[in-house]
Design a protein around this motif. Structure first.
Motif, short mmCIF file in Angstrom:
data_model
loop_
_atom_site.label_atom_id
_atom_site.label_comp_id
_atom_site.label_asym_id
_atom_site.label_seq_id
_atom_site.Cartn_x
_atom_site.Cartn_y
_atom_site.Cartn_z
N GLY A 167 22.94 -3.86 32.29
CA GLY A 167 22.42 -2.73 33.06
C GLY A 167 22.05 -3.10 34.48
N VAL A 168 22.19 -4.39 34.82
CA VAL A 168 21.94 -4.88 36.19
C VAL A 168 23.28 -4.99 36.91
CG1 VAL A 168 21.09 -6.81 37.57
CG2 VAL A 168 19.88 -6.12 35.49
N LEU A 169 23.38 -4.46 38.10
CA LEU A 169 24.62 -4.49 38.85
C LEU A 169 24.80 -5.86 39.51
CD1 LEU A 169 27.05 -2.72 39.84
CD2 LEU A 169 25.74 -2.41 41.96
N ASP A 170 25.71 -6.67 38.96
CA ASP A 170 26.02 -7.96 39.57
C ASP A 170 27.34 -7.84 40.33
OD1 ASP A 170 28.10 -8.16 37.65
OD2 ASP A 170 26.73 -9.08 36.23
N GLU A 171 27.72 -8.94 41.00
CA GLU A 171 28.91 -8.90 41.86
C GLU A 171 30.17 -8.59 41.06
OE1 GLU A 171 29.19 -12.52 44.09
OE2 GLU A 171 28.22 -11.61 45.85
N ARG A 172 30.29 -9.17 39.86
CA ARG A 172 31.49 -8.95 39.05
C ARG A 172 31.64 -7.47 38.68
NH1 ARG A 172 32.49 -11.40 32.96
NH2 ARG A 172 34.73 -10.99 32.83
N THR A 173 30.53 -6.86 38.26
CA THR A 173 30.55 -5.45 37.90
C THR A 173 30.87 -4.59 39.11
OG1 THR A 173 28.90 -5.86 36.17
CG2 THR A 173 29.21 -3.58 36.87
N TRP A 174 30.24 -4.90 40.24
CA TRP A 174 30.46 -4.12 41.46
C TRP A 174 31.91 -4.20 41.92
CZ3 TRP A 174 29.01 -0.21 44.11
CH2 TRP A 174 29.31 -0.08 45.46
N ASP A 175 32.50 -5.41 41.91
CA ASP A 175 33.89 -5.57 42.34
C ASP A 175 34.83 -4.75 41.46
OD1 ASP A 175 33.06 -7.28 44.32
OD2 ASP A 175 33.59 -9.11 43.25
N LYS A 176 34.58 -4.74 40.15
CA LYS A 176 35.43 -3.96 39.24
C LYS A 176 35.27 -2.47 39.50
CE LYS A 176 38.23 -3.57 35.72
NZ LYS A 176 39.63 -4.06 35.80
N LEU A 177 34.04 -2.03 39.73
CA LEU A 177 33.79 -0.62 39.99
C LEU A 177 34.46 -0.18 41.28
CD1 LEU A 177 32.28 1.96 39.11
CD2 LEU A 177 30.28 1.11 40.37
N VAL A 178 34.38 -0.99 42.32
CA VAL A 178 35.01 -0.66 43.60
C VAL A 178 36.52 -0.56 43.45
CG1 VAL A 178 35.50 -1.56 45.92
CG2 VAL A 178 33.16 -1.57 45.05
N ALA A 179 37.10 -1.46 42.63
CA ALA A 179 38.55 -1.45 42.44
C ALA A 179 39.03 -0.19 41.72
CB ALA A 179 38.97 -2.69 41.65
N MET A 180 38.16 0.45 40.96
CA MET A 180 38.55 1.61 40.15
C MET A 180 38.16 2.94 40.78
SD MET A 180 37.64 0.26 36.30
CE MET A 180 38.21 1.81 35.58
N THR A 181 37.49 2.92 41.93
CA THR A 181 37.00 4.16 42.53
C THR A 181 37.32 4.19 44.02
OG1 THR A 181 34.82 3.11 42.87
CG2 THR A 181 35.11 4.41 40.86
N HIS A 182 37.06 5.34 44.63
CA HIS A 182 37.21 5.44 46.08
C HIS A 182 35.83 5.49 46.73
CE1 HIS A 182 36.97 9.75 44.80
NE2 HIS A 182 36.20 9.84 45.87
N ALA A 183 35.80 5.20 48.01
CA ALA A 183 34.53 5.27 48.73
C ALA A 183 33.98 6.69 48.64
CB ALA A 183 34.73 4.86 50.19
N PRO A 184 32.73 6.86 48.25
CA PRO A 184 32.19 8.22 48.09
C PRO A 184 32.29 9.02 49.38
CG PRO A 184 30.71 6.59 47.12
CD PRO A 184 31.75 5.82 47.88
N THR A 185 32.66 10.28 49.23
CA THR A 185 32.72 11.17 50.39
C THR A 185 31.32 11.65 50.74
OG1 THR A 185 32.99 13.16 49.04
CG2 THR A 185 34.99 11.94 49.63
N THR A 186 31.21 12.25 51.93
CA THR A 186 29.92 12.80 52.35
C THR A 186 29.45 13.87 51.37
OG1 THR A 186 30.46 12.38 54.67
CG2 THR A 186 28.70 13.96 54.23
#
Length: 255
Positions: free
Chosen positions: A93-112
């Motif tokens: 439940g803690v966001l570490d670098e590995r989790t964040w990198d995977k999440l970024v790879a599967m999503t787009h930068a949030p829009t406004t």
């Protein structure tokens, strides 16, 4: 002549024995060096715009429901934990670098709008253009919206239909599943393991069912049926869609 003392017999020293190689006994007190602890990016209790961006990305993958805010509370912790468990990571439940990198790879930068909880309003097609059949579940994120009623696939991004084309489904005996799915694998060259038929430009969303090009559909039209997949006959437009769709994008099959 007096008898002399017997001469002493010279003795020969035994050759030294070969010494056995010395072995170093393992040190029972030695311990392996533990791996470095994962680098934490965000954790429960944090707040601010970075938390909001995290929530927006989790919401794109439907791990988080409702509005985004700035607080890393129980709702965000549960969403991160679920995402980690799905990927085989330690579900802390803690966001570490590995989790964040995977999440970024599967999503787009949030829009406004995503960060401000603004619900997108779908645009209407121009006069004479293909009419859209877009389910309300297709209005968030990146979605292949598939209508069995109009036999049409519409590519929708943030509530805005981009383009669409005709599709064909499975028969009553081998129906195409309905519901909300996500693309879990993409592959250009595929041969069906069950039916031994080509499935080029496959985007798999449920078991062996995929959106893919069908030369049979291009040749016979609706006189035939698929084995459960979503068949496409417009190959150039499907290739364009294949290049745009990402693993993790949503697929909605509806009436």
């Amino acid at each position: 002549m007096p008898a002399g003392r017997p001469a002493s017999t010279p003795t020969t020293a035994a050759p030294p024995s070969s010494a056995a190689p010395t072995r170093t006994a393992p040190n029972p007190t030695a311990t392996a060096v533990p791996p470095p602890a994962p680098v934490v990016v965000l954790r429960p209790g944090d707040s601010g715009p970075k938390v909001r961006a995290l929530q927006a990305r989790l919401r794109q993958l439907r791990w988080l429901e409702g509005d985004v805010d700035n607080d890393y509370g129980a709702r965000t912790t549960t969403a991160v934990r679920g995402f980690q468990a799905k990927r085989g990571f330690d579900a802390t439940g803690v966001l570490d670098e590995r989790t964040w990198d995977k999440l970024v790879a599967m999503t787009h930068a949030p829009t406004t709008d995503e960060l401000a909880n603004v619900r997108p309003t779908p645009v209407q097609p121009k006069p004479g253009a293909l009419s859209w059949d877009v389910d309300e579940r297709c209005l968030k994120g990146r979605v292949m919206c598939v209508s069995k009623t109009t036999r049409q696939l519409t590519w929708v991004v943030d509530g805005v239909p981009q383009y669409g084309f005709d599709v064909r489904f499975g028969s009553d005996e081998l129906p195409t599943r309905e519901g909300v799915f996500s693309v879990y694998k993409k592959q250009v060259d595929v041969i069906s393991n069950l039916y031994h038929t080509p499935m080029p430009y496959s985007m798999f969303f449920s078991g062996g069912q995929a959106v893919h090009y069908s030369s049979n559909f291009a040749r016979l039209g609706y006189a035939g049926a698929s084995h459960g997949c979503v068949n496409v006959r417009n190959k150039p437009l499907l290739i364009q869609l294949y290049n745009e769709v990402r693993v993790g994008d949503k697929v909605v099959v509806h009436w």
